[in-house]
Design an enzyme around this catalytic site. Sequence first.
Site, PDB file in Angstrom:
ATOM      1  N   SER A   1      59.503  87.332  47.949  1.00 15.31           N
ATOM      2  CA  SER A   1      59.850  86.116  48.682  1.00 15.31           C
ATOM      3  C   SER A   1      58.580  85.446  49.174  1.00 15.31           C
ATOM      4  CB  SER A   1      60.731  86.443  49.892  1.00 15.31           C
ATOM      5  OG  SER A   1      59.952  86.939  50.972  1.00 15.31           O
ATOM      6  N   ASP A   2      58.637  84.120  49.343  1.00 14.27           N
ATOM      7  CA  ASP A   2      57.583  83.498  50.132  1.00 14.27           C
ATOM      8  C   ASP A   2      57.758  84.009  51.557  1.00 14.27           C
ATOM      9  OD1 ASP A   2      55.447  81.947  50.919  1.00 14.27           O
ATOM     10  OD2 ASP A   2      56.172  80.135  49.939  1.00 14.27           O
ATOM     11  N   TRP A   3      56.690  83.973  52.318  1.00 13.63           N
ATOM     12  CA  TRP A   3      56.690  84.585  53.643  1.00 13.63           C
ATOM     13  C   TRP A   3      57.659  83.839  54.571  1.00 13.63           C
ATOM     14  CZ3 TRP A   3      54.207  86.896  50.221  1.00 13.63           C
ATOM     15  CH2 TRP A   3      53.376  87.987  50.439  1.00 13.63           C
ATOM     16  N   GLY A   4      58.810  84.474  54.848  1.00 13.07           N
ATOM     17  CA  GLY A   4      59.838  83.841  55.668  1.00 13.07           C
ATOM     18  C   GLY A   4      60.875  83.097  54.854  1.00 13.07           C
ATOM     19  N   GLY A   5      60.951  83.360  53.543  1.00 12.88           N
ATOM     20  CA  GLY A   5      61.847  82.627  52.669  1.00 12.88           C
ATOM     21  C   GLY A   5      63.227  83.231  52.510  1.00 12.88           C
TER      22      GLY A   5
END
Length: 731
Positions: free
Chosen positions: A236-240
């Site tokens: 995931s993108d960070w916080g996605g």
Amino acid sequence: MKTETYEVQIGKLLEQLTLEEKIGMIHGAGLFRTEGVERLSIPPLFFSDGPMGVRAEFADNEWRNTGTTDDFVSYLPCNSAVASTWNRELAGEEGRVLGEEARGRGKDMILAPGINIKRSPFCGRNFEYMSEDPYLISELVVPMVKGIQQSDVAACVKHFAANSQETERLWVDTKVSPQTLEEIYFPGFRAAVQKGGVHAVMGAYNLLNGEHCCTSKKLLNGTLRRDWGFDGVVVSDWGGVHDTREAAEAAIDVEMEVTYDFDQQYMAEPLLKMVRSGEISEALIDEKVRNILRLMFRLHMIGEKRETRKTGTYNSREHQDTVLKIARESVVLLKNEEECLPLDAKKVKRVAVIGQNAAAIHSNGGGSAEIKALYEISPLLGIKKLLGGNVKVEYAPGYYIPGKEAQGSVNWQADSTKKDWGKTSEEAEVSDETKECRKRFREEAVALAKECDTVIFVGGLNHDFDSEGYDRTTLTLPYEQDALIGELLAVRPDTVIVLYAGSPVAMPWNEQAKAVLWSYYAGMEGGTAIAEILFGKENPSGRLAESFPKDANDCPAHTIGTFAKKDVVEYKEGVMVGYRYYDTVDTPLYYGFGHGLSYSRFVYKYMTVRPVTASAETGGTMDAPRYELAVTVKNDSLRAGKEVVQVYVAPKERQDDRPAHKLCAFEKMELMPGEEKTVTLLLTAAAFSVYDEKQHAFAEKMGSYEIEAGSSSRDIRLRWEREHFLSHPGR
């Protein structure tokens, strides 16, 4: 004894892992790492940004730099610069350097390259991306991925998919048709997976047709895993990630976050509880762990070849030389009337270098692309180094940039996934003090220009505007640079204009300027490359990988694509992105896709086209060869140079929703003075295919076509056509 396959060994490890240990492996246990399982010799995965070099070291649970003098690295040209080389070999070299430096810093995965389509010139992360054209991206991402992964480091292509803005970046829902996805937004990722063998893919922040990309079953389970056969790791993108069940059921393997409460991530304690209660099958967790273990075997992190894992290195002299080589071919000469360039170093005595970007450092900004560069040569330093002590080089900032308030010790990323993040970047209201400073800076610069025999202006954008988390609202250069450029050209019509930026800007003074040189953020040796080209030590060979519109209102993303509401954007322009739209409707541009001048003169002499029969292995694929082209070019000058032969295919039977032509082949060639050379290029089935939404597949379209060869999409030198030109030779 026969060595067990990875899959057999993975199966045995899975049997020994507890549920708690599996959960620890699939989410962040630090800002840039997962948890390992020491008792089974399974190490953590260590990640690092980013596309322009390995990022500085951070504390495990705080956005605070922890490195001292040990985490300086090579600053590489941004992906836009790499794309402007139009050089597959150099793209591979950029990847090789990035991979060696990541491994040298002890990383297992480098979060690069970024290959999203440059749909709008306003996107703040455009400098991290390559091009508006999916074919060019596909041709360059493959060698870059292979170059990175030579060092037992996973490349992680990002951001999958249709991620073309920072405004409302975690919550914007992009509405895109299947045909547009398949023809424009998927090809680069598909090539990275199927041709580049990329080990990892990062999900995008945005939603795609109603599903968050990081947990989209249609995108990840369907397109990526089932259709393309990807068996690597999805991060995931960070916080996605925003929902535990969605994450468990989607084909995402690792959740990462910008916050520090790692046990409360969606794929941590909440997922553990749901598996224990029977709400979610442990088999879903096993599949994620299986993908992670497979990656570790491939990187020689575990298994019999663990002792053979490459060590990498960083800040080597060879890396610096490679960065310079890439930078040299990335610079684009946009305009050169009256042979204003190159300048003669033997004739200049007093040089005025004007503009903040002449002395600026760009490596330490841009969001997650920021790095801690070992050094960075500015244009001012590059010019002074080249000219030496017998020439007086004087600098004036020319335009005033108000100071910023200190942000404190907390990194911007700690707040970057909040609901109101993802904004537009605009200049603050201009105060009376700023107005006075700008007036004084301009007057000082113009006065200096009058006194010197050579004037070089270096301006453009910086990472206040080219940055993660922000989109621009205008093409206009900030800090009243246009006014300064106008005054400089009024007193010195031969002023050389040099611009640094990550995407196009307005050039209202373009007609008056005689020489315009363009550079993306070209790495630690960017200033050296600029100086060498200005003074003729190097011959420019960069070509634009995107179109330069005169007005943002001409951009199809803004004239056709629309915001249905604040957090929904519709890609109504479909496949008519960039030059595909501009060339079809004949939009006035500053400079077209593929444009770039040289100090040499190239003459296109002949083109021959012959059909070829595909082999049994490739006959039914998009890569099946259909035609072989031979294009002959002569260097009709006294200077060696490099030309990019670009081939476009244009259907004779036009449709309103289809482009007039599209790039289907290219080759960069070097020719000595007076040399004539023939380059051979292949047109594959893809050149004559469109995506059929009813059939859910690409289909070749029979009909009449024109094949164009030229120096840009708007500078076609040779044409070949046939009345009944079929895309199925020999059938």
